[in-house]
Design an enzyme around this catalytic site. Structure first.
Site: not given
Ligand code: CP
Ligand code: NVA
Length: 306
Positions: A131, A223
């Site tokens: 990411q 996020d």
């Molecule tokens: N950003 C991300 O990792 O999305 P997903 O959880 O949908 O894979």
């Molecule tokens: N911080 C979030 C990111 C998801 C892509 C999680 O861990 O759920």
């Protein structure tokens, strides 16, 4: 020797730069790389749900001429049906690489130490390196360089924030992090990021005021307030994070052309408003698209023959 990507710490500044260069080429010229991983297989072992990570890895692998297989939480059932080390030792007899999405980062380390093929972290409680690489690639694509950029991360000091900090510090991008008291990134990550930042000239500032964080920033990033695995904290966190929403009022303190980023999935109306998410400043879907281009570059580097 095989190389894993469990954290941004596994990459030098030069390796990140080289991934970005290849990502630009991959994005520009898809056909040129259509067969580079032909005959190679990638296993995706996921303990949590996913849209972007799963789809971008599967389609990316297909576009490179290889194939992938998705193994859902109930199929492998790590640690219940068999130990993670036995899972690793078995699967690497069949495939050339593994993407692991897991709750505990220790699982990534255990899998990497037992497997003879590269392990790529597709999200753990500690980090989300693919990411962060796609995010910085997106910033570079939009703003041409990272050295003069300030990214303000507003929200939970979580896995995504950890990886962004380490990647920013290695690439010379500066970062302000504003989180409520008790929700800042860990001291260990801040220390590691600071050590790299001292070499690259990146400026890392950790604070609790979202307004100061976004002032003068070129990019504002957020996020979710509660990550996967923290579902029982959702209501408590909604109260703690209520002043950390990315909305028009907060963005009025940033430059008019500020870029807005989110790793997605977004909880619209919580950490980000519809208005901001759908504004011309938002590049969240470019970010999502770039996951695939950057991961194709990562796959070529880790699974390729050279
Ligand atoms: N950003 C991300 O990792 O999305 P997903 O959880 O949908 O894979
Ligand atoms: N911080 C979030 C990111 C998801 C892509 C999680 O861990 O759920």
């Amino acid at each position: 020797m095989k190389k894993d990507l469990l954290s941004i710490k596994d990459l030098t500044s030069a390796e990140i730069d080289s991934i970005f260069k290849l990502s630009f080429e991959v994005k520009k010229n898809k056909n040129k790389f259509a067969k580079v991983l032909s005959g190679r297989s990638l296993a995706l072992i996921f303990q949590k749900p996913s849209n972007r990570t799963r789809v971008s890895f599967e389609v990316g692998m297909y576009q490179l001429g290889g194939n992938s297989l998705y193994l859902s939480p109930s199929e492998i059932n790590i640690g219940v049906r068999e130990s993670i080390k036995d899972v690793a030792k078995t699967i690497c007899r069949y495939v050339d690489g593994i993407v692991l999405r897991t709750y505990e980062h220790k699982n990534c380390l255990d899998m990497a130490s037992s497997a003879t093929v590269p392990i790529i972290n597709g999200l753990s409680d500690y980090s989300h390196p693919c990411q962060a690489l796609a995010d910085l690639f997106t910033v570079k694509e939009k703003l041409k360089n990272l050295k003069n950029v300030v990214l303000a991360y507003v929200g939970d000091g979580n896995n995504v924030c950890n990886s962004l900090l380490l990647a920013a510090a290695r690439t010379g991008m500066s970062m302000n992090v504003a989180s409520p008291a008790g929700y800042a990134p860990s001291q260990e990550v801040i220390k590691q990021a600071q050590a790299s930042a001292d070499k690259t000239g990146s400026r890392i500032v950790i604070m609790e005021d979202p307004l100061s964080a976004v002032k003068g920033a070129n990019v504002v990033y957020t996020d979710v307030w509660a990550s996967m695995g923290q579902e029982e904290e959702v209501n408590k966190r909604k109260i703690i994070f209520k002043d950390f929403q990315i909305n028009a009022k907060l963005l009025a303190h940033a430059a008019p052309q500020v870029l807005v980023m989110h790793c997605l999935p977004a909880h619209r109306g919580e950490e980000i408003t519809d208005e901001v998410m759908d504004s011309k400043n938002s590049i969240v879907f470019d970010q999502a698209e770039n996951r695939m281009h950057v991961q194709k570059a990562i796959l070529m580097k880790l699974l390729g023959k050279n």
